[in-house]
Design an enzyme around this catalytic site. Structure first.
Site, PDB file in Angstrom:
ATOM      1  CE  LYS A  52      -0.611  64.331   7.542  1.00 54.33           C
ATOM      2  NZ  LYS A  52      -1.346  64.025   6.289  1.00 54.33           N
ATOM      3  CG  ASP A  91      -2.677  69.084   4.490  1.00 53.66           C
ATOM      4  OD1 ASP A  91      -2.013  69.855   3.765  1.00 53.66           O
ATOM      5  OD2 ASP A  91      -2.994  67.918   4.159  1.00 53.66           O
ATOM      6  CE  LYS A  93      -5.652  69.002   2.378  1.00 52.79           C
ATOM      7  NZ  LYS A  93      -5.806  67.740   1.633  1.00 52.79           N
ATOM      8  CG  ASP A 136      -3.459  66.314   7.981  1.00 53.45           C
ATOM      9  OD1 ASP A 136      -3.810  65.117   7.988  1.00 53.45           O
ATOM     10  OD2 ASP A 136      -2.760  66.817   7.080  1.00 53.45           O
ATOM     11  CD  GLU A 189       0.341  67.051   4.264  1.00 55.71           C
ATOM     12  OE1 GLU A 189      -0.053  66.955   3.083  1.00 55.71           O
ATOM     13  OE2 GLU A 189      -0.353  66.707   5.240  1.00 55.71           O
ATOM     14  NE  ARG A 216       2.076  60.624   0.243  1.00 57.16           N
ATOM     15  CZ  ARG A 216       1.247  60.130  -0.671  1.00 57.16           C
ATOM     16  NH1 ARG A 216       1.730  59.515  -1.740  1.00 57.16           N
ATOM     17  NH2 ARG A 216      -0.047  60.251  -0.513  1.00 57.16           N
TER      18      ARG A 216
HETATM   19  N1  BES Z   1      -4.292  65.159   5.178  1.00 50.99           N
HETATM   20  C1  BES Z   1      -4.579  64.737   3.861  1.00 50.99           C
HETATM   21  C2  BES Z   1      -5.449  63.473   3.820  1.00 50.99           C
HETATM   22  C3  BES Z   1      -6.839  63.622   4.344  1.00 50.99           C
HETATM   23  C4  BES Z   1      -7.873  63.963   3.509  1.00 50.99           C
HETATM   24  C5  BES Z   1      -7.110  63.374   5.674  1.00 50.99           C
HETATM   25  C6  BES Z   1      -9.167  64.073   3.996  1.00 50.99           C
HETATM   26  C7  BES Z   1      -8.402  63.469   6.166  1.00 50.99           C
HETATM   27  C8  BES Z   1      -9.421  63.831   5.314  1.00 50.99           C
HETATM   28  C9  BES Z   1      -3.283  64.432   3.113  1.00 50.99           C
HETATM   29  O1  BES Z   1      -2.201  65.219   3.473  1.00 50.99           O
HETATM   30  C10 BES Z   1      -3.540  64.694   1.663  1.00 50.99           C
HETATM   31  O2  BES Z   1      -3.828  65.802   1.344  1.00 50.99           O
HETATM   32  N2  BES Z   1      -3.434  63.664   0.831  1.00 50.99           N
HETATM   33  C11 BES Z   1      -3.654  63.796  -0.551  1.00 50.99           C
HETATM   34  C12 BES Z   1      -2.595  63.013  -1.272  1.00 50.99           C
HETATM   35  C13 BES Z   1      -2.606  63.195  -2.764  1.00 50.99           C
HETATM   36  C14 BES Z   1      -2.188  64.608  -3.113  1.00 50.99           C
HETATM   37  C15 BES Z   1      -1.680  62.184  -3.377  1.00 50.99           C
HETATM   38  C16 BES Z   1      -5.047  63.252  -0.851  1.00 50.99           C
HETATM   39  O3  BES Z   1      -5.422  62.258  -0.247  1.00 50.99           O
HETATM   40  O4  BES Z   1      -5.742  63.843  -1.651  1.00 50.99           O
HETATM   41 ZN    ZN Z   2      -2.215  65.978   5.368  1.00 46.98          ZN
HETATM   42 MN    MN Z   3      -2.158  67.033   2.373  1.00 47.77          MN
END
Ligand code: BES
Ligand code: ZN
Ligand code: MN
Length: 490
Positions: free
Chosen positions: A253, A258, A265, A276, A337, A339
């Site tokens: 990835k 992000d 966010k 990310d 995103e 996935r």
């Molecule tokens: N890049 C993030 C995950 C992440 C969060 C990595 C904190 C490192 C530190 C990922 O793209 C994400 O935002 N995931 C969401 C998924 C949710 C919307 C189902 C998450 O984990 O909140």
């Molecule tokens: Zn992400």
């Molecule tokens: Mn994300």
């Protein structure tokens, strides 16, 4: 790239010890006392080291920890660091012992009296890993550490034992540099250009641009990058050192930033999302390491480089996108995103290369951090030998890895009303539903492992082998996995 500290391996020379004006490191244990190198320094300091090692403070040190004497009499050195390290130590402890030396390195360098210690090379590698310092964006950086000399009884043997580990150290440094580099500098274009430079190491590198991805049909990956000014790219890297064997495929990835997209966010901590692309960074680091040590294995890496931004062109919640596989995906949350990127990168990797096994790496979910914190990455796998190989490799390198469940029962959380699948599964088991989403994009019969490295990629505090910031977690584990499970006998 941040270069490892210069490390010379030389034969033991008494006069050099007395005259060295930087730091000196020696080894001892509370039980067995000073090792031969330490005894020599002890005589020069008229017994100061013996007193230190016999003290209650030294008795409390764990293997891999140290105490020190400042400006010792009888020597030119600034300090003598006495490291608790038994002669019979495992590789992880020896590296940690090297790392406590690396953490205190100064301008004048260090002389490490490793003598006949069987783990001398491990000490050197640990020292180099911990001495990493990312200075690219400092106008007035602290002076770099001076040379390090590893004094040993068999310099030729130690030099050759160090060559493999130092290739891996460079791979770790590449992964750390990529993660530490901010998103305005490491754009998708800059990232791809950096990977193209790795052709000089003998790695095949292709860059697929947006029109190519469009015509191939990577609709899920492209949807993520749609709101960004930086064009999405798929980078394919190939190291062919293993003859005709089916390759191991690494998939990374590479979200250079992000924001969450329209499902934006919150501001607090968003700056961390420059990391990310950590999965792609680890894959690049592994490829570097394999090439530098001439690994007798075939390994391909497929990296999805995109930026998840907010704009009038950005993907919306509720949109339905079509993946390369053909499955339609309802986007419930544009912040899920990674996935979407991996679904297409993984399908591309397996349909083009028919790999012997596939391992994807991603800073995929916040839920992974809730589950395991910052000490272990999460392992999800559909194949026992591959899972066992990864756990063993991570154990051997001292990188935390913990197996998580991956059963189909969780799929019901991903049912979409209007498409084949949706991209989020709600709050429960968020790291597992993300892995189950990815599992749809792995064909029956392909051994596959998913590493969710969200918690281990960037550290707020220094770890054993890294200063605070990017850890490079995974480069050592995957390099070892390739060595132990995917190399053809020489
Ligand atoms: N890049 C993030 C995950 C992440 C969060 C990595 C904190 C490192 C530190 C990922 O793209 C994400 O935002 N995931 C969401 C998924 C949710 C919307 C189902 C998450 O984990 O909140
Ligand atoms: Zn992400
Ligand atoms: Mn994300």
């Amino acid at each position: 790239m941040t270069r490892p500290v210069p490390l010379d391996v030389t034969a033991v020379a008494r006069d050099a010890v007395r005259a060295h004006d930087g730091r000196i490191a020696v080894f001892a244990t509370p039980e067995a006392g000073l090792d031969p190198g330490a005894r020599r320094v002890d005589r020069m300091t008229r017994g100061a080291l013996s007193r230190l090692v016999e003290s209650p403070a030294f008795a409390r040190l764990k293997p891999g920890e140290s105490a020190e004497l400042g400006y010792p009499p009888g020597l030119a050195a600034e300090a003598v660091q006495v490291v608790h390290l038994p002669r019979r130590s495992d590789a992880v402890t020896a590296r940690r012992a090297g790392a406590v030396i690396g953490a205190r390195l100064g301008e004048a360098g260090a002389l490490v009296l490793a003598g006949a210690h069987p783990r001398a090379a491990g000490i050197g590698a640990g020292l180099a890993l911990r001495a990493y310092d990312f200075r690219d964006h400092k106008s007035d950086p602290a002076p770099p550490p001076g040379r390090v000399t590893l004094m040993v009884t068999r310099p030729d043997a130690v030099r050759s034992a160090l060559s493999g580990p130092m290739a891996a150290v460079e791979g770790v440094f590449l992964a750390r540099d990529l993660v530490n580099t901010p998103a305005n500098v490491l754009t998708t274009t800059a990232f791809a250009a950096r990977l193209v430079e790795m052709r000089a190491l003998g790695i095949g590198v292709e860059v697929l641009d947006e029109p190519a991805l469009e015509s191939l049909g990577l609709g899920a990956l492209l949807a993520v990058g749609h709101g960004s000014e930086s064009p999405s790219k798929l980078v394919v890297m190939q190291w062919r050192g293993g003859g005709e064997a089916a390759p191991l495929a690494l998939v990374g990835k590479g979200v250079v930033f992000d924001t969450g997209g329209v499902s934006i966010k919150s501001a607090a901590g968003m700056e961390e999302m420059t990391m990310d692309m950590g999965g792609a960074g680890v894959a690049a680091g592994v490829m570097h390491s394999l090439a530098r040590r001439g690994a007798r294995a075939n390994v391909v890496a497929v990296l999805g480089l995109v930026e998840n931004m907010v704009s009038g062109r950005a993907l919306r919640p509720g949109d339905v996108v079509r993946s390369l596989k053909g499955d339609t995906i309802e986007v419930i949350n544009t912040d899920a995103e990674g996935r979407l990127v991996l679904a297409d990168a993984m399908w591309y990797a397996q349909s083009r290369f028919a790999p012997a096994a596939m391992i994807d790496m991603a800073t995929l979910t916040g839920a992974m951090i809730v589950a395991l914190g910052h000490e272990h990455a999460g392992l999800f796998a559909n194949d026992e030998p591959l899972a066992d190989g990864l756990l063993a490799a991570a154990g051997g390198e001292g990188e935390g890895l913990w197996r998580m469940p991956l059963d189909a029962a969780y799929d019901r959380q991903l049912k979409s009303r209007i498409a084949d699948v949706k991209n989020t599964g709600g709050r429960p088991a968020g790291a597992i539903t993300a892995a189950r989403f990815l599992a749809r994009f792995v064909p029956e019969g392909t051994p596959w492992a998913h590493l969710d490295i969200a918690g281990v990629t960037l550290r707020k505090e220094a770890g054993d082998l890294a200063p605070r910031g990017a850890s490079g977690w995974g480069v050592l584990t995957l390099d070892r996995l390739v060595r132990e499970r995917f190399e053809t006998p020489g």
